[in-house]
Scaffold this motif. Sequence first.
Motif, short mmCIF file in Angstrom:
data_model
loop_
_atom_site.label_atom_id
_atom_site.label_comp_id
_atom_site.label_asym_id
_atom_site.label_seq_id
_atom_site.Cartn_x
_atom_site.Cartn_y
_atom_site.Cartn_z
N LEU A 1 0.81 -1.21 0.00
CA LEU A 1 0.00 0.00 0.00
C LEU A 1 0.85 1.27 0.00
O LEU A 1 0.42 2.31 -0.51
N SER A 2 2.03 1.21 0.56
CA SER A 2 2.89 2.39 0.57
C SER A 2 3.35 2.75 -0.84
O SER A 2 3.75 3.89 -1.10
N ARG A 3 3.31 1.78 -1.75
CA ARG A 3 3.62 2.07 -3.16
C ARG A 3 2.38 2.49 -3.94
O ARG A 3 2.48 3.07 -5.02
N HIS A 4 1.21 2.14 -3.41
CA HIS A 4 -0.06 2.48 -4.07
C HIS A 4 -0.84 3.40 -3.12
O HIS A 4 -1.90 3.02 -2.60
N LEU A 5 -0.31 4.57 -2.89
CA LEU A 5 -0.90 5.48 -1.90
C LEU A 5 -2.32 5.88 -2.25
O LEU A 5 -3.14 6.11 -1.35
N ASP A 6 -2.64 5.95 -3.54
CA ASP A 6 -4.00 6.32 -3.91
C ASP A 6 -5.00 5.28 -3.44
O ASP A 6 -6.11 5.61 -3.00
N VAL A 7 -4.62 4.01 -3.49
CA VAL A 7 -5.50 2.93 -3.03
C VAL A 7 -5.69 3.02 -1.52
O VAL A 7 -6.81 2.91 -1.00
N LEU B 1 -9.05 4.59 3.24
CA LEU B 1 -9.16 5.29 4.52
C LEU B 1 -10.27 6.34 4.46
O LEU B 1 -11.02 6.52 5.44
N ALA B 2 -10.39 7.03 3.34
CA ALA B 2 -11.47 8.02 3.20
C ALA B 2 -12.84 7.35 3.25
O ALA B 2 -13.77 7.87 3.89
N ALA B 3 -12.95 6.19 2.61
CA ALA B 3 -14.22 5.45 2.63
C ALA B 3 -14.56 5.00 4.06
O ALA B 3 -15.71 5.07 4.49
#
Length: 325
Positions: free
Chosen positions: A121-127, A132-134
Amino acid sequence: MASLIGSRDHIGVGMSPGATKDGYPVPLLADIGSPKDLAASLAHGAEGVGLYRTEFLFLDRTTPPAQEEQEAAYRSVLEAFPSGRVVVRVLDAGADTPLPCLPASGEEPNPALGERGLRMLSRHLDVLMTQLAALARSVTGLTTELHVMAPMVTDFEDARFFAAACAGAGIEHSGIMIEVPAAALRAHDLIDEVEFFSIGTNGLAQYTCAADRQVDALARLWDPWQPALLDLVAASGHAAHGAGKDCGVCGEAAADPALACVLVGLGVTSLSMDAPSLSMVRAALAAHTMDQCRRAAELARTALSAAEAYTAARTELHALDDLGL
């Protein structure tokens, strides 16, 4: 640990909350893989969710699900426990759960030791930030206590990164899974960055004993009764207790009535498991005092093998035989 139990009135009718014989509360939570698992969890008296696996939303997709779709899935679970706790694990991709929408950065000869969980996830920060927003939006207007945790956390830097990401998204209760020995050994440092620990005994056993859980020939080594594993659980529980924070366990170990008592004796404050195991663990805890659990834990840790640890612990947990457990 916390003092005598208070009211937890969201449990099923006729079911008591998890607690030791002398009244120390031990919330008994359910592991779920999707909202369809809610019915069984509620029927067996789960006090909340200790591990909500979110991978089901991402399977067989070439692009991650939109924030709105994720929000609806999370909210359906949160609504089921209005006065309880729901612990959501952010996406645990990689290793034995490769996802087309989150490719690894390169070839991995040993995926279990590669980019998995927070590393991915640290490489895919948008995911990560979309998830987290959801989650932050899904709890709006609800009384459920939302906890969000990251898998495959290794060190202080990982813990600080995830806590900051959660805070930035408006999530109050951020935590980490303890499944890497390095995290357990430095738990006293990591606990200052987050609000809680959740020990993934399956992963912790695998990495502690260098034994792939998909290799049956190594089953002796990933037995959760391994004394070395119990030592790491004790270190994590001690660090959390010293900071006045929670340290739960999720996974197969919590479903073993004898081991559940030992885990509580090691400082674990909540247990999460498959729904059908809740009644057995509830009965086992209710039949033993906290002192008995602590003595059983001490005996197990002084053993020289997993089999000896199990036998030693049961000599202190006398009521298990009477209960047929």
